[in-house]
Design a protein around this motif. Structure first.
Motif, PDB file in Angstrom:
ATOM      1  N   ASP A  77       0.624   5.150  -0.208  1.00 37.94           N
ATOM      2  CA  ASP A  77      -0.307   6.269  -0.071  1.00 37.94           C
ATOM      3  C   ASP A  77       0.091   7.371  -1.047  1.00 37.94           C
ATOM      4  O   ASP A  77       1.043   8.097  -0.819  1.00 37.94           O
TER       5      ASP A  77
ATOM      6  N   LEU B  27       2.825   5.554   4.250  1.00 35.84           N
ATOM      7  CA  LEU B  27       1.730   6.502   4.430  1.00 35.84           C
ATOM      8  C   LEU B  27       2.234   7.934   4.509  1.00 35.84           C
ATOM      9  O   LEU B  27       3.183   8.217   5.241  1.00 35.84           O
TER      10      LEU B  27
ATOM     11  N   THR C 252      -2.092   9.772  -1.983  1.00 37.32           N
ATOM     12  CA  THR C 252      -3.077  10.848  -1.906  1.00 37.32           C
ATOM     13  C   THR C 252      -2.395  12.211  -2.030  1.00 37.32           C
ATOM     14  O   THR C 252      -3.030  13.169  -2.439  1.00 37.32           O
TER      15      THR C 252
ATOM     16  N   HIS D 137       0.859  -1.179   0.000  1.00 35.80           N
ATOM     17  CA  HIS D 137       0.000   0.000   0.000  1.00 35.80           C
ATOM     18  C   HIS D 137       0.897   1.232   0.000  1.00 35.80           C
ATOM     19  O   HIS D 137       1.629   1.472   0.962  1.00 35.80           O
TER      20      HIS D 137
END
Length: 191
Positions: A47, A69, A49, A45
């Motif tokens: 991130d 993240l 964003t 994963h």
């Protein structure tokens, strides 16, 4: 093999291969150096964003179940308790020649230096200096890279003999594959 690749591409899309994931992340604005590899791109994963807040250097090896993240969702609790939305984000920068072990999580606001090994299952909450082996929850430096190098040199021959013995035990009467024999010969020849 062609059908398998096509199916993987349909199912995992941008996460089908390391190359497709890197291309996808770069198009979003993540800075990624050369020779970086995601061993299991469909099981990580990243991130993105805030892609402008993520930089991954060259020669970085990222294993399975790794999360990186750039933001937190902790503001949702504060909003519920106090009514304020207090954003939570921070730049993540991973240097060159870094290995990130199985299941590691790197949180927002962290810089990992060059020549670093992050151990499996680590929770990286603070910066990790260059030339370090770090592990734990929270992740902390446990030795220098040069100390780890010496440790690996000392353990290499014993581990090669153990691998050879396990093969012989499991495959009685069958000679080990060339890859196992070659490792032993290479180590003994350099010893």
């Amino acid at each position: 093999m062609v059908f398998e690749k096509l199916l993987k591409k349909i199912v995992f899309r941008s996460h089908a291969t390391s190359e497709s994931l890197i291309s996808h992340l770069r198009k979003q604005g993540v800075e990624i150096g050369d020779n970086t590899c995601f061993f299991y791109p469909h099981n990580v994963h990243i991130d993105a964003t805030r892609p402008y807040m993520l930089k991954i250097g060259s020669n970085v090896q990222i294993t399975r179940d790794v999360s990186i993240l750039t933001h937190g969702y902790d503001w949702s609790v504060l909003k519920g308790a106090y009514g304020d939305v207090l954003g939570s984000c921070g730049k993540v920068e991973i240097g060159n020649n870094v290995f990130i072990g199985f299941g590691a999580t790197i949180l927002k606001g962290v810089t990992i230096g060059d020549n670093v090994i992050i151990g499996a299952g680590s929770l990286v909450t603070h910066d990790i200096p260059a030339n370090t082996v770090a592990a734990g929850c929270p992740c902390k430096p446990i030795m220098t890279l040069s100390q780890y190098y010496e440790k690996r040199q000392a353990a290499q021959l014993d581990e090669a003999y153990e691998q050879y013995a396990c093969w012989r035990s499991a495959h009685e009467g069958t000679p080990p594959p060339h890859s196992i024999s070659r490792i032993l010969l290479a180590i003994c020849g350099n010893g």
